[in-house]
Design a protein around this motif. Sequence first.
Motif, PDB file in Angstrom:
ATOM      1  N   ASP A 459       0.938  -1.221   0.050  1.00  0.00           N
ATOM      2  CA  ASP A 459       0.139  -0.038   0.016  1.00  0.00           C
ATOM      3  C   ASP A 459       0.770   1.062  -0.023  1.00  0.00           C
ATOM      4  OD1 ASP A 459      -1.631   2.113   0.758  1.00  0.00           O
ATOM      5  OD2 ASP A 459      -2.464   1.455   2.395  1.00  0.00           O
ATOM      6  N   THR A 460       1.176   1.989  -1.128  1.00  0.00           N
ATOM      7  CA  THR A 460       2.048   2.564  -1.566  1.00  0.00           C
ATOM      8  C   THR A 460       1.511   4.212  -1.095  1.00  0.00           C
ATOM      9  OG1 THR A 460       1.828   2.870  -3.844  1.00  0.00           O
ATOM     10  CG2 THR A 460       3.305   1.055  -3.239  1.00  0.00           C
ATOM     11  N   TRP A 461       2.211   5.043  -0.491  1.00  0.00           N
ATOM     12  CA  TRP A 461       1.698   6.502  -0.558  1.00  0.00           C
ATOM     13  C   TRP A 461       2.862   7.324  -0.952  1.00  0.00           C
ATOM     14  CZ3 TRP A 461       4.182  10.802   1.719  1.00  0.00           C
ATOM     15  CH2 TRP A 461       3.132  12.097   1.630  1.00  0.00           C
ATOM     16  N   GLN A 463       2.880  10.856  -3.913  1.00  0.00           N
ATOM     17  CA  GLN A 463       2.044  12.204  -4.852  1.00  0.00           C
ATOM     18  C   GLN A 463       2.685  12.660  -5.887  1.00  0.00           C
ATOM     19  OE1 GLN A 463       2.815  14.783  -1.131  1.00  0.00           O
ATOM     20  NE2 GLN A 463       0.696  14.710  -1.021  1.00  0.00           N
ATOM     21  N   THR A 464       1.996  13.225  -6.831  1.00  0.00           N
ATOM     22  CA  THR A 464       2.678  13.979  -7.968  1.00  0.00           C
ATOM     23  C   THR A 464       3.859  14.526  -7.547  1.00  0.00           C
ATOM     24  OG1 THR A 464       0.126  14.031  -8.819  1.00  0.00           O
ATOM     25  CG2 THR A 464       2.054  15.403 -10.012  1.00  0.00           C
ATOM     26  N   GLU A 465       3.764  15.394  -6.637  1.00  0.00           N
ATOM     27  CA  GLU A 465       5.018  16.277  -6.078  1.00  0.00           C
ATOM     28  C   GLU A 465       6.315  15.422  -5.686  1.00  0.00           C
ATOM     29  OE1 GLU A 465       1.728  16.236  -5.254  1.00  0.00           O
ATOM     30  OE2 GLU A 465       1.045  18.461  -5.005  1.00  0.00           O
ATOM     31  N   HIS A 573      -8.421  10.264  -8.099  1.00  0.00           N
ATOM     32  CA  HIS A 573      -8.054  11.455  -8.830  1.00  0.00           C
ATOM     33  C   HIS A 573      -8.086  12.646  -7.960  1.00  0.00           C
ATOM     34  CE1 HIS A 573      -9.589   9.283 -12.853  1.00  0.00           C
ATOM     35  NE2 HIS A 573      -8.500   8.622 -12.379  1.00  0.00           N
ATOM     36  N   ARG A 574      -7.111  13.375  -8.029  1.00  0.00           N
ATOM     37  CA  ARG A 574      -7.237  14.520  -6.954  1.00  0.00           C
ATOM     38  C   ARG A 574      -7.899  16.017  -7.725  1.00  0.00           C
ATOM     39  NH1 ARG A 574      -1.378  15.853  -5.300  1.00  0.00           N
ATOM     40  NH2 ARG A 574      -1.872  18.207  -5.093  1.00  0.00           N
ATOM     41  N   ILE A 575      -8.636  16.209  -6.975  1.00  0.00           N
ATOM     42  CA  ILE A 575      -9.603  17.344  -7.442  1.00  0.00           C
ATOM     43  C   ILE A 575      -9.974  18.414  -6.491  1.00  0.00           C
ATOM     44  CG2 ILE A 575     -11.929  17.915  -8.485  1.00  0.00           C
ATOM     45  CD1 ILE A 575     -12.297  14.952  -9.232  1.00  0.00           C
TER      46      ILE A 575
HETATM   47  O1  PRX Z   1      -4.048  12.206  -0.107  1.00  0.00           O
HETATM   48  C1  PRX Z   1      -3.031  11.327  -0.682  1.00  0.00           C
HETATM   49  C2  PRX Z   1      -3.648  10.359  -1.584  1.00  0.00           C
HETATM   50  O2  PRX Z   1      -3.392  10.957  -3.005  1.00  0.00           O
HETATM   51  C3  PRX Z   1      -2.701  12.142  -2.960  1.00  0.00           C
HETATM   52  C4  PRX Z   1      -1.882  12.436  -3.827  1.00  0.00           C
HETATM   53  O3  PRX Z   1      -2.382  12.424  -5.108  1.00  0.00           O
HETATM   54  P1  PRX Z   1      -1.727  12.353  -6.587  1.00  0.00           P
HETATM   55  O4  PRX Z   1      -0.636  13.584  -6.575  1.00  0.00           O
HETATM   56  O5  PRX Z   1      -2.820  12.433  -7.470  1.00  0.00           O
HETATM   57  O6  PRX Z   1      -1.025  11.043  -6.518  1.00  0.00           O
HETATM   58  C5  PRX Z   1      -1.555   9.903  -6.865  1.00  0.00           C
HETATM   59  C6  PRX Z   1      -0.714   8.620  -6.896  1.00  0.00           C
HETATM   60  C7  PRX Z   1       0.488   8.573  -5.993  1.00  0.00           C
HETATM   61  C8  PRX Z   1      -1.816  12.070  -1.631  1.00  0.00           C
HETATM   62  O7  PRX Z   1      -1.707  13.495  -1.049  1.00  0.00           O
HETATM   63  N1  PRX Z   1      -2.852   8.959  -1.707  1.00  0.00           N
HETATM   64  C9  PRX Z   1      -2.044   8.374  -2.637  1.00  0.00           C
HETATM   65  N2  PRX Z   1      -1.657   7.380  -2.291  1.00  0.00           N
HETATM   66  C10 PRX Z   1      -2.116   7.010  -1.111  1.00  0.00           C
HETATM   67  C11 PRX Z   1      -2.962   8.213  -0.594  1.00  0.00           C
HETATM   68  N3  PRX Z   1      -3.673   8.243   0.512  1.00  0.00           N
HETATM   69  C12 PRX Z   1      -3.504   7.055   1.153  1.00  0.00           C
HETATM   70  N4  PRX Z   1      -2.779   5.905   0.966  1.00  0.00           N
HETATM   71  C13 PRX Z   1      -2.011   5.706  -0.208  1.00  0.00           C
HETATM   72  N5  PRX Z   1      -1.470   4.641  -0.573  1.00  0.00           N
END
Ligand code: PRX
Length: 695
Positions: A459-461, A463-465, A573-575
């Motif tokens: 379960d990978t956390w 962000q785009t950044e 998808h981030r909105i």
């Molecule tokens: O809130 C977190 C969530 O997705 C956000 C980043 O979104 P984006 O830049 O579109 O990238 C998505 C693909 C990496 C984060 O700030 N998020 C992403 N992965 C997880 C997550 N929240 C919980 N668990 C995760 N594994």
Amino acid sequence: SRGFELQRRAGNFSKAAALERKAIRATAVEAEVEQWTADKLIDASEEFKAKALIKSREQYDEMYKRSVEDPDGFWSDIASEFHWEQKWDSSKPASSWNLDVRKGPIYVEWFKGGKTNIAYNAVDRHVKAGRGGETAILWEGNDVGRDRKLTFQQLQDEVCQVANYLRSIGVKKGDSVTIYMPMLAELPVTMLACMRIGAVHSVVFAGFSADSLAGRMMDSKPRVVLTCSAVRRGNKVIGLKEIVDKAADICSKQGFDVERVLVYDNENAISREKTPWKDGRDEWWQDRIPSFETESPVEWVDAEDPSFMLYTSGSTGKPKGVLHTTGGYMLGAATSFKYIFDYRPGDVYWCTADCGWITGHTYLTYGPLLNGASIVVFEGVPTYPDAGRCWEIVDKYQVTLFYTAPTAIRALQKSGNSFVTKYSRKSLRVLGSVGEPINPNAWRWYYEVVGDSRCPIVDTWWQTETGSILITPLPGAWPQKPGSATLPFFGVQPAVVDENGREQDGPCSGYLCMKAPPISLMRTLYGDQERYETAYFAPFKGFYFSGDGCRRDEDGYYWLTGRVDDVINVSGHRIGTAEVESALVSHSMCAEAAVVGYDHEIKGQGIYAFVTLMEGVDYSDDLRRQLVTTVRSEIGAFAAPDVIHWAPGLPKTRSGKIMRRILRKIAANQLDELGDTSTLAEPAVVDQLIELRGK
Ligand code: PRX
């Protein structure tokens, strides 16, 4: 879950009873899952661990320690495994940075002065090592039976042809190129071609509308747009070229003319004759690309030269052009892919993300190809022709590593187990999840049904950044807890801070920050260094702030609890709520709008819009449809509100600030948890809103 209370209040007793029974059943399922989760630390089998790259917590601890105590040494060793046309100056520190706004401009640099090329490392390097005959891309079309295979040699040839084409029309190092393409093999090919010549690609997800595409084009001013006539996704045909034309018209009115559009002829979706065309500007891919040489010089770029930009939503304003550079991004992508998916030669890897999002950049294209992996590129959707498609593809290509999003897992779970168990899935070894928190129920289904209780889940956390994964299990190294992203990857130094920006120790909850820059962290926002600093570094001085809340438990595991800003996460998808609001108010009858997220069974979060109409305009279903259509055309179908709630007024403080906390509670139907409404300018609007719920 509290729908029954509302029904009861409204006097619909049988409906209320049915809803209540459903709520009780749902609570029972959740309780069972919670029990299962609390009972279980899920560890890989001894056999898995014995073969894994990182076999134990001790091995990780040792590597992690070095990665944070001697980051330059740690990453320099890894960098040496790649090709550098000119090595960085090893007599100087490999990295330098400042993350503290009080100490001057924010910057991050790795291996500056070194010259390399990501596309060369991802493709040519393998061909040079005699692996040109190995499979690079396994392309699977939307329709069963349409597929295509490219070896690394063929991939190199195609990348060179497109690179030569780009050069022939004058694209140079540092120029921006917009890519608006569906998941054809030509999409990663085009990305790699840009990288080869040092051009900066900006991939725009082919689900964005003409307006959104135009906004991104106005910001980055591309030399050329690469697109496709149309695409079939499931049963739908989407005319992409038509959307590009509309976007180009919008740009033209704002003073920017796109000089050239290269169009891939996708005759499976639309004929050439039916594709809208502008002579002098547009050219067919198939008429141009094959005539170019299959060799093309590599543009060696500085480790800190830009590699690509990708727009993402923030809590306010327009989407931000996240800019990544070369050396750090390459090492972050390659290293995280290798260890997190426990990659070994011969693996067949499939990431279901679209290249229009960061996951499709780092973990469909660059990370795996930098490791020489064979990747599956899938044009279609997981539910077409039926919900078994993913597992059919897994069996067809003997996929070993599979990476997808919780929203897809939940949708497939809902379709029933028989679609999964019909297929063998024996080839699978590691399963991944990304994009949003994965709820334990979906985790369990993914683990037990898809992976036959045999495959660890990462379960990978990230962000785009951040460019690459920051918090994640390493599948053979420590047990997973369903719903937790577990521990930091190498070089990653998370800090959980309180609202005063103080780092907390031990088990705690707070805001997730980074106290040192991850190697692949974005370097700026395109053309807007000031916003880069204020959005990410000003909130907590000395830290990079992710925008996410999190909890750290007694084992040091991280549990991501979602965004703490006005960003919602719909199907991964981030909105930005502000973007949806501004789309809604662009409708002539909409006076004001406030958008919040709410729990959604499949999408994770849904979009809930409170809309105030202009004086004298009546509520109607037709207007509701018009508003949804407006958002679709302003942003894209994936941002369409799930609920439009008519609002004669919005709850505001006396200073005019909308109290979103109250709106979130109304959207969640937690009407008994509205809290203190006495500070509102007009407390009566809350009753009006409750009255209009569901109407
Ligand atoms: O809130 C977190 C969530 O997705 C956000 C980043 O979104 P984006 O830049 O579109 O990238 C998505 C693909 C990496 C984060 O700030 N998020 C992403 N992965 C997880 C997550 N929240 C919980 N668990 C995760 N594994």
